[in-house]
Design a protein around this motif. Structure first.
Motif, PDB file in Angstrom:
ATOM      1  N   ALA A  81       0.989  -0.404  -0.191  1.00 29.48           N
ATOM      2  CA  ALA A  81       0.069  -0.044  -0.113  1.00 29.48           C
ATOM      3  C   ALA A  81       0.634   1.306   0.298  1.00 29.48           C
ATOM      4  CB  ALA A  81      -1.144   0.212   1.168  1.00 29.48           C
ATOM      5  N   ALA A  82       1.866   0.967   1.003  1.00 24.41           N
ATOM      6  CA  ALA A  82       2.754   2.451   0.455  1.00 24.41           C
ATOM      7  C   ALA A  82       4.023   3.210  -0.354  1.00 24.41           C
ATOM      8  CB  ALA A  82       3.188   1.769   2.450  1.00 24.41           C
ATOM      9  N   MET A  83       4.015   1.904  -0.955  1.00 25.37           N
ATOM     10  CA  MET A  83       3.846   2.051  -2.801  1.00 25.37           C
ATOM     11  C   MET A  83       3.157   2.254  -3.681  1.00 25.37           C
ATOM     12  SD  MET A  83       7.574   1.109  -2.073  1.00 25.37           S
ATOM     13  CE  MET A  83       8.153   1.449  -3.634  1.00 25.37           C
ATOM     14  N   GLY A  84       1.832   2.658  -3.559  1.00 22.85           N
ATOM     15  CA  GLY A  84       0.670   2.997  -3.597  1.00 22.85           C
ATOM     16  C   GLY A  84       0.127   1.225  -5.141  1.00 22.85           C
ATOM     17  N   GLY A  85       0.896   0.494  -4.930  1.00 18.81           N
ATOM     18  CA  GLY A  85       0.215  -0.260  -5.374  1.00 18.81           C
ATOM     19  C   GLY A  85      -0.319  -1.618  -4.720  1.00 18.81           C
ATOM     20  N   TYR A  86      -1.053  -2.894  -5.723  1.00 17.16           N
ATOM     21  CA  TYR A  86      -2.023  -3.493  -5.458  1.00 17.16           C
ATOM     22  C   TYR A  86      -1.431  -5.339  -5.381  1.00 17.16           C
ATOM     23  CZ  TYR A  86      -4.655  -1.245  -8.716  1.00 17.16           C
ATOM     24  OH  TYR A  86      -5.240   0.371  -8.965  1.00 17.16           O
ATOM     25  N   VAL A 151       5.654   5.199  -5.171  1.00 13.43           N
ATOM     26  CA  VAL A 151       5.635   5.785  -4.630  1.00 13.43           C
ATOM     27  C   VAL A 151       6.815   5.677  -3.712  1.00 13.43           C
ATOM     28  CG1 VAL A 151       4.872   7.907  -3.071  1.00 13.43           C
ATOM     29  CG2 VAL A 151       3.495   7.030  -4.194  1.00 13.43           C
ATOM     30  N   ARG A 152       7.934   6.628  -3.975  1.00 17.27           N
ATOM     31  CA  ARG A 152       8.906   5.970  -2.787  1.00 17.27           C
ATOM     32  C   ARG A 152       8.864   6.551  -1.570  1.00 17.27           C
ATOM     33  NH1 ARG A 152      13.922   4.829  -7.421  1.00 17.27           N
ATOM     34  NH2 ARG A 152      12.011   4.346  -8.869  1.00 17.27           N
ATOM     35  N   ARG A 153       9.814   6.600  -0.718  1.00 17.37           N
ATOM     36  CA  ARG A 153      10.319   7.505   0.194  1.00 17.37           C
ATOM     37  C   ARG A 153      10.755   9.044   0.190  1.00 17.37           C
ATOM     38  NH1 ARG A 153      12.692   2.810   5.026  1.00 17.37           N
ATOM     39  NH2 ARG A 153      10.151   2.043   4.927  1.00 17.37           N
ATOM     40  N   SER A 154      11.451   9.433  -1.356  1.00 18.27           N
ATOM     41  CA  SER A 154      12.962   9.670  -1.281  1.00 18.27           C
ATOM     42  C   SER A 154      12.310  10.783  -2.187  1.00 18.27           C
ATOM     43  CB  SER A 154      14.146   8.741  -1.983  1.00 18.27           C
ATOM     44  OG  SER A 154      13.640   8.095  -3.237  1.00 18.27           O
ATOM     45  N   GLY A 155      11.023  11.165  -2.361  1.00 18.52           N
ATOM     46  CA  GLY A 155      10.885  11.484  -3.074  1.00 18.52           C
ATOM     47  C   GLY A 155      10.397  13.376  -2.915  1.00 18.52           C
ATOM     48  N   ALA A 156       9.721  13.532  -1.773  1.00 16.14           N
ATOM     49  CA  ALA A 156       9.075  14.666  -0.797  1.00 16.14           C
ATOM     50  C   ALA A 156      10.128  15.951  -0.861  1.00 16.14           C
ATOM     51  CB  ALA A 156       9.116  14.507   0.848  1.00 16.14           C
ATOM     52  N   GLN A 157       9.254  16.823  -1.983  1.00 18.30           N
ATOM     53  CA  GLN A 157       9.755  18.258  -2.243  1.00 18.30           C
ATOM     54  C   GLN A 157       9.352  19.146  -1.695  1.00 18.30           C
ATOM     55  OE1 GLN A 157      11.150  18.812  -5.575  1.00 18.30           O
ATOM     56  NE2 GLN A 157      11.104  16.474  -5.291  1.00 18.30           N
ATOM     57  N   VAL A 201      -4.431  -0.040   1.351  1.00 20.58           N
ATOM     58  CA  VAL A 201      -4.858  -0.195   0.335  1.00 20.58           C
ATOM     59  C   VAL A 201      -5.723   1.024  -1.138  1.00 20.58           C
ATOM     60  CG1 VAL A 201      -4.568  -2.132  -1.556  1.00 20.58           C
ATOM     61  CG2 VAL A 201      -3.668  -2.913   0.801  1.00 20.58           C
ATOM     62  N   ALA A 202      -6.794   0.860  -0.731  1.00 17.73           N
ATOM     63  CA  ALA A 202      -7.373   1.557  -1.683  1.00 17.73           C
ATOM     64  C   ALA A 202      -7.176   2.838  -1.673  1.00 17.73           C
ATOM     65  CB  ALA A 202      -8.406   1.581  -1.239  1.00 17.73           C
ATOM     66  N   VAL A 203      -6.534   3.340  -0.491  1.00 20.04           N
ATOM     67  CA  VAL A 203      -6.274   5.161  -0.248  1.00 20.04           C
ATOM     68  C   VAL A 203      -5.189   5.034  -0.439  1.00 20.04           C
ATOM     69  CG1 VAL A 203      -5.776   6.592   1.713  1.00 20.04           C
ATOM     70  CG2 VAL A 203      -7.487   5.397   1.814  1.00 20.04           C
ATOM     71  N   GLY A 204      -4.158   4.196  -0.910  1.00 21.65           N
ATOM     72  CA  GLY A 204      -2.455   4.347  -1.120  1.00 21.65           C
ATOM     73  C   GLY A 204      -2.213   3.988  -2.640  1.00 21.65           C
ATOM     74  N   GLN A 205      -3.576   4.328  -3.120  1.00 21.08           N
ATOM     75  CA  GLN A 205      -2.974   3.950  -4.813  1.00 21.08           C
ATOM     76  C   GLN A 205      -3.929   4.908  -5.239  1.00 21.08           C
ATOM     77  OE1 GLN A 205      -6.152   0.382  -5.739  1.00 21.08           O
ATOM     78  NE2 GLN A 205      -4.192  -0.962  -5.318  1.00 21.08           N
ATOM     79  N   ILE A 206      -5.524   6.660  -4.174  1.00 20.70           N
ATOM     80  CA  ILE A 206      -5.942   7.191  -4.445  1.00 20.70           C
ATOM     81  C   ILE A 206      -4.629   8.472  -4.325  1.00 20.70           C
ATOM     82  CG2 ILE A 206      -7.363   8.730  -4.306  1.00 20.70           C
ATOM     83  CD1 ILE A 206      -8.955   6.436  -3.257  1.00 20.70           C
ATOM     84  N   LEU A 207      -3.751   8.497  -3.708  1.00 23.60           N
ATOM     85  CA  LEU A 207      -2.759   9.149  -3.089  1.00 23.60           C
ATOM     86  C   LEU A 207      -1.871   9.196  -4.306  1.00 23.60           C
ATOM     87  CD1 LEU A 207      -2.602   8.495   0.727  1.00 23.60           C
ATOM     88  CD2 LEU A 207      -3.764  10.622  -0.899  1.00 23.60           C
ATOM     89  N   ALA A 208      -1.358   8.127  -4.824  1.00 17.33           N
ATOM     90  CA  ALA A 208      -0.242   7.663  -5.748  1.00 17.33           C
ATOM     91  C   ALA A 208      -0.623   8.286  -6.515  1.00 17.33           C
ATOM     92  CB  ALA A 208       0.122   6.351  -5.755  1.00 17.33           C
ATOM     93  N   ALA A 212       1.375  12.112  -5.014  1.00 16.04           N
ATOM     94  CA  ALA A 212       1.547  11.797  -3.437  1.00 16.04           C
ATOM     95  C   ALA A 212       3.647  11.798  -4.132  1.00 16.04           C
ATOM     96  CB  ALA A 212       1.943  10.693  -2.614  1.00 16.04           C
ATOM     97  N   THR A 213       4.365  13.080  -3.307  1.00 13.71           N
ATOM     98  CA  THR A 213       5.546  12.357  -3.396  1.00 13.71           C
ATOM     99  C   THR A 213       6.977  11.867  -3.074  1.00 13.71           C
ATOM    100  OG1 THR A 213       5.420  14.393  -2.404  1.00 13.71           O
ATOM    101  CG2 THR A 213       5.686  14.967  -4.206  1.00 13.71           C
ATOM    102  N   SER A 214       5.959  11.478  -1.507  1.00 20.23           N
ATOM    103  CA  SER A 214       6.613  10.358  -1.129  1.00 20.23           C
ATOM    104  C   SER A 214       5.778   9.528  -0.248  1.00 20.23           C
ATOM    105  CB  SER A 214       7.497  10.451  -0.070  1.00 20.23           C
ATOM    106  OG  SER A 214       6.957  11.647   1.196  1.00 20.23           O
ATOM    107  N   MET A 215       5.814   8.337   0.231  1.00 17.07           N
ATOM    108  CA  MET A 215       5.138   7.765   1.355  1.00 17.07           C
ATOM    109  C   MET A 215       5.731   5.953   2.161  1.00 17.07           C
ATOM    110  SD  MET A 215       0.922   7.052   0.315  1.00 17.07           S
ATOM    111  CE  MET A 215       1.415   5.997  -1.381  1.00 17.07           C
TER     112      MET A 215
END
Ligand code: ADP
Ligand code: MG
Length: 326
Positions: A81-86, A151-157, A201-208, A212-215
């Motif tokens: 979920a934290a990667m925006g995945g299924y 979505v990776r951990r490393s993309g926060a702007q 999971v569903a929310v992670g996909q929506i955010l991705a 979302a720049t990092s998660m």
């Protein structure tokens, strides 16, 4: 029945029942030398694994085998979920102490299968061995994600909003309740949050898909996850203490200590993410009733991770865990 009487293959035959909940992606499930699955065309594969060891990660006086099975699966699904995945497929390996009966392991699998049904994950294989100490459970989950939405951990702007899903700290309060053997008042919801976490999971996909720049999923406490994002992204983060969402049950139970449970407790399996203010506002405006997201801070142009309290005092937010504040 004892596992000896049933035999390893007899046991696996029992465990293999109702493990395929979505059969389009599975060519071979349990029963051959290897499982065979077909990912959707164009998707990037995600792989994650977690191991749970008796008396280190769980104590069987506090958690039922069903709940343990559910949780062992859920923590892996949360990483997807934290990667925006299924999440799609799971492999489950167990080391079983001699005193366990076949029913115990079947019960453990009922919990895993319940979680798998809720999140449409197939169990396609695993390994079964004996343990001379405690029970060990290793779950591996395979998932997939649209490459553009990963979505990776490393993309926060710098300038991004920092936000979280749900409320934080309930699970840690639930564990506290179990440790102190308290019952009654609101305890039930908090303990349930500890036993049966619901990966987002569903929310992670929506955010991705909304940029979302990092998660990160919140497994070790907000303080720890925020520090991971800041470090991986090479940025600073400021959190506003009073914005961190806390449930009524947690506030009733912990009062002034509620925020500590949220910051340092862990095992919430909610998501913390960063996103541009424009994209945050878009999601917030069209927020469906079943999604709860709360802005808790912002990404800033230094390398400090700080918590700002009601009086405006800034205090470094260290990545300390549960043991530290207990
Ligand atoms: P091998 O000797 O070829 O590794 P095993 O006898 O260990 O095969 O396993 C037989 C089948 O059962 C394989 O498909 C394996 O993935 C599956 N399996 C074994 N143990 C488990 C388990 N605990 N949970 C799920 N599947 C399992
Ligand atoms: Mg094997």
């Amino acid at each position: 029945m004892s596992i000896k009487e049933l035999g390893e293959f007899g046991l696996i035959e029992q465990l293999a029942k109702n493990t395929i909940v979505e059969n389009k992606s599975v060519i071979i499930g349990i029963g051959d030398d290897a499982a065979a699955v077909v990912p959707r065309a164009g998707m990037t594969q995600l792989l994650t694994t977690d191991m749970l060891v008796e008396d280190i990660h769980f104590k069987l006086e506090w958690i039922t085998l069903f709940q343990l099975g559910y949780k062992a699966m859920a923590v892996n699904i949360s990483d997807i979920a934290a990667m925006g995945g299924y999440p799609k497929q799971a492999l489950v390996s167990i080391a079983i102490p001699a005193q366990y009966g076949a029913e115990d392991i079947i019960e453990l699998y009922s919990g895993m299968k319940q979680c798998c049904r809720e999140y449409t994950v197939n169990i396609v294989g695993g390994d079964t061995v004996a343990s001379i100490t405690g029970l060990v459970i290793n779950v591996t989950v395979l998932g997939e994600v649209f490459p553009d939405y990963m979505v990776r951990r490393s993309g926060a702007q710098i300038g991004d909003v920092v936000a979280v899903t749900g409320t934080l700290g309930d699970s840690a309060a639930g564990l506290d309740i179990l440790r102190k053997e308290i019952s009654g008042i609101g305890a039930n919801n908090l303990v349930q949050a500890h036993f049966l976490p619901k990966p987002q999971v569903a929310v992670g996909q929506i955010l991705a898909s909304c940029g979302a720049t990092s998660m990160n999923d919140i497994s070790d406490g907000l303080a720890s996850e925020i520090n991971e994002i800041a470090k991986a992204s090479g940025v600073g983060i400021e959190l506003i203490a009073s914005n961190i969402p806390l449930s009524k049950d947690l506030l009733n139970y912990a009062g002034a200590k509620a925020l500590d449970f949220a910051l340092y407790g862990g095992e919430d399996y909610q998501l913390v993410f960063t996103i541009s203010p424009q994209n945050y506002n878009k999601i917030a405006q069209q927020q469906k009733t079943d999604i709860m997201i709360t802005k808790i801070g912002q990404v800033c142009n230094n390398h400090e991770v700080v918590l700002i309290d009601d009086q405006g005092n800034r205090q470094e937010l260290r990545p300390q865990g549960y043991n530290h504040f207990r």
